[in-house]
Design an enzyme around this catalytic site. Structure first.
Site, PDB file in Angstrom:
ATOM      1  N   GLY A 196      24.820  21.515  22.151  1.00  0.00           N
ATOM      2  CA  GLY A 196      25.895  22.120  23.125  1.00  0.00           C
ATOM      3  C   GLY A 196      27.140  21.732  23.089  1.00  0.00           C
ATOM      4  N   ALA A 197      28.099  22.414  22.527  1.00  0.00           N
ATOM      5  CA  ALA A 197      29.367  21.910  22.425  1.00  0.00           C
ATOM      6  C   ALA A 197      30.340  22.711  23.382  1.00  0.00           C
ATOM      7  CB  ALA A 197      29.910  22.586  20.880  1.00  0.00           C
ATOM      8  N   ILE A 250      30.906  19.448  28.730  1.00  0.00           N
ATOM      9  CA  ILE A 250      30.263  18.053  28.824  1.00  0.00           C
ATOM     10  C   ILE A 250      30.109  17.317  27.495  1.00  0.00           C
ATOM     11  CG2 ILE A 250      28.363  16.793  29.703  1.00  0.00           C
ATOM     12  CD1 ILE A 250      28.302  19.053  32.105  1.00  0.00           C
ATOM     13  N   GLY A 254      24.121  23.707  29.657  1.00  0.00           N
ATOM     14  CA  GLY A 254      24.486  24.276  30.742  1.00  0.00           C
ATOM     15  C   GLY A 254      23.886  23.828  32.030  1.00  0.00           C
ATOM     16  N   ARG A 255      24.007  24.396  33.024  1.00  0.00           N
ATOM     17  CA  ARG A 255      23.377  23.581  34.271  1.00  0.00           C
ATOM     18  C   ARG A 255      22.726  24.885  35.226  1.00  0.00           C
ATOM     19  NH1 ARG A 255      25.017  18.726  35.375  1.00  0.00           N
ATOM     20  NH2 ARG A 255      24.714  18.958  37.674  1.00  0.00           N
ATOM     21  N   ALA A 283      34.308  21.862  39.971  1.00  0.00           N
ATOM     22  CA  ALA A 283      34.441  21.067  41.255  1.00  0.00           C
ATOM     23  C   ALA A 283      35.405  21.718  42.155  1.00  0.00           C
ATOM     24  CB  ALA A 283      34.729  19.497  40.915  1.00  0.00           C
ATOM     25  N   HIS A 304      64.334  16.542  30.956  1.00  0.00           N
ATOM     26  CA  HIS A 304      64.155  16.050  29.623  1.00  0.00           C
ATOM     27  C   HIS A 304      64.286  14.573  29.613  1.00  0.00           C
ATOM     28  CE1 HIS A 304      64.899  16.127  25.242  1.00  0.00           C
ATOM     29  NE2 HIS A 304      65.820  15.241  25.561  1.00  0.00           N
TER      30      HIS A 304
END
Length: 480
Positions: free
Chosen positions: A192-193, A196, A286-287, A335, A459
């Site tokens: 999983g990229a 997380i 995933g979750r 969150a 600046h």
């Protein structure tokens, strides 16, 4: 059973959504209780949810530590600072991370006290509806029942495991185990990229692990603006983070508990069957909404086919007086999205008109370079047929970025072709997690790219890249 306690508002879950909802409800004059079951290593309360305990906060602490280590090993010499005998104390690094987490836990407990919120340490679940509202059981050190007129469910989410490959948190790790690896693995794989996966991969790569990321999708960071994602991928490739796209993961073999090593069979994008042997595997695919044990069926609370709580646009469930927010409902699992919903729901309970605008929720990936965005991507605008103008500015041409020695990346503006209203802002580069806020404010006020182009920026500062990208929409950058 202890005496039943009566509250105006009971919040189940003390993560970012829950504790913020409780505080806002208390500010509005309600008698509030918050239930949370997270425990620290001593069994004491650890409010803050996944974010504070095994997510956003500890991962940022480790990202900071690993960045210092990499700079000391590679970048300091450019500044004329010579380091010899560089060594790594993972134990101390993890202890610092734990201390950062504890400060956040303690901060939330202090806020409960300050706002006169009754805190219950344990797992909250529905018992039944009553004349006074809803009975909620708290299963902690002792069992008790409390009653709330209004209930706010903020039970969050859990890491999704690969089918048939449960987390043992020793060799096959979720985000929880990934934050507690006691020694740098020689070889580490991630499946999983996503956010997380990339953040955890970055931490351990900087600390010396050989990291391979296996992603099932054919595109890298498909939700990110394509131009920004390509720029980020280039940077990660250069760093030695090996990312394989379009893979199909097959059988995963892990040694018995206590033994080391994981073997991952997979097919790459070319259709070749390969096997990857690693010391540890982090799974970040995933979750899933955390509703197990809530006893939703006792009161007839409606869940969708994924186990998430069904809500309307105002976060109302199918039950009068029951609301749900954050990861346990639809929308992005972030969150800050949960926090905004928490505030909005508390205000709606008070008869006010709380509001959350999903179109201006910022997204951040805390890798190096950082990636941040708000609004629509170029591919989304093309798909919807909306006429737009684009402007980009590279950090390579920004004086502050040069002084920092961190010139990777760019800022990109997308504006309506006719009205010039800002439709999306996308960034990859140094500290863009902070820079994105200007774009969020601008979009909330329906600003045009010309508005940002006309505002004076200090600046030298990284924020000048934002101004210059806004100028680029009208093809009039000053420094590039």
């Amino acid at each position: 059973m202890a005496d039943t306690k009566q509250f105006d508002v009971v919040v189940i879950g003390g993560g970012p959504g829950g504790y913020i909802a409780a505080i806002r409800a208390a500010q509005l004059g309600f008698n509030v209780a918050c239930i949370d079951e997270w425990k620290n290593s001593k069994g004491g309360p650890a409010p803050g949810g996944t974010c504070t305990n095994v997510g956003c906060i500890p991962s940022k602490a480790l990202l900071q530590s690993s960045e210092h280590y990499e700079q000391a090993g590679h970048s300091f010499a450019d500044h004329g600072i010579n380091v010899s005998g560089l060594s790594l104390d993972i134990g101390k690094m993890l202890a610092r991370k734990d201390q950062v987490v504890k400060q956040n836990n303690d901060g939330i407990l202090y806020l409960f006290k300050k706002n006169k919120i009754a805190f219950f340490h344990g797992r909250g679940s529905f018992v039944k509806a009553s004349d006074a509202g809803y009975e909620i059981k708290v299963a902690g050190a002792a069992e008790e029942t409390i009653v709330g007129k209004q209930i706010v469910i903020a039970t969050g989410s859990n890491a999704r495991a690969l089918p048939g490959t449960p987390f043992d948190e020793e060799n096959i790790l979720s985000n929880d185990g990934a934050l507690r690896i006691g020694a740098v693995p020689k070889k580490l794989a991630l499946i999983g990229a996503g956010v997380i996966g990339l953040e955890m991969g970055s931490v351990w790569r900087r600390l010396g692990a050989e990291v391979t990321v296996l992603e099932g999708l054919p595109t890298f960071l498909g939700a990110v603006d394509e131009q920004i994602a390509k720029e980020a991928k280039k940077a990660f490739d250069k760093q030695g983070l090996k990312i394989e796209l379009g893979v199909k993961v097959g059988e995963i073999k892990s040694g018995a508990k206590g033994s080391k090593g994981v073997s991952i069979a997979y097919t790459n994008a070319k259709g070749e069957a390969l096997t990857l042997e690693v010391d540890k595997l982090i799974v970040s695919i995933g979750r899933v909404a955390n509703t197990i044990g809530l006893n939703a069926e006792a009161v007839g609370l409606k869940l969708d086919e994924r186990g998430a709580i069904t809500v309307d646009d105002d976060c109302k469930t199918n039950l009068a007086g029951v609301w749900a927010i954050g990861d346990v409902v639809r929308g992005p699992m972030l969150a800050h999205k949960a926090e905004e919903e928490g505030v909005a729901v508390a205000e709606r309970i008070a008869g006010q008109h709380g509001h959350v605008n999903f179109n201006t929720v910022p997204w951040v990936i805390y890798t190096h370079p950082e990636i941040a965005w708000v609004g629509q991507t170029e591919q989304q605008l093309k798909a919807s047929g909306r006429a737009y103008k684009a402007g980009t500015f590279p950090f390579l041409a920004n004086g502050r970025a040069r002084a920092l020695g961190d010139t990777t990346g760019m800022v990109k503006f997308l504006a309506d072709a006719t009205t010039d209203e800002i439709l999306g802002v996308h960034m990859v580069g140094p500290q863009v997690s902070e820079l994105i806020s200007e774009a969020v404010v601008a979009m909330e006020f329906k600003a045009s790219s010309e508005d940002i182009a006309r505002i004076c920026h200090a600046h030298p500062s990284l924020s000048e890249a934002t101004k210059e990208a806004a100028l680029a929409v009208d093809k009039r950058t000053l420094n590039f």
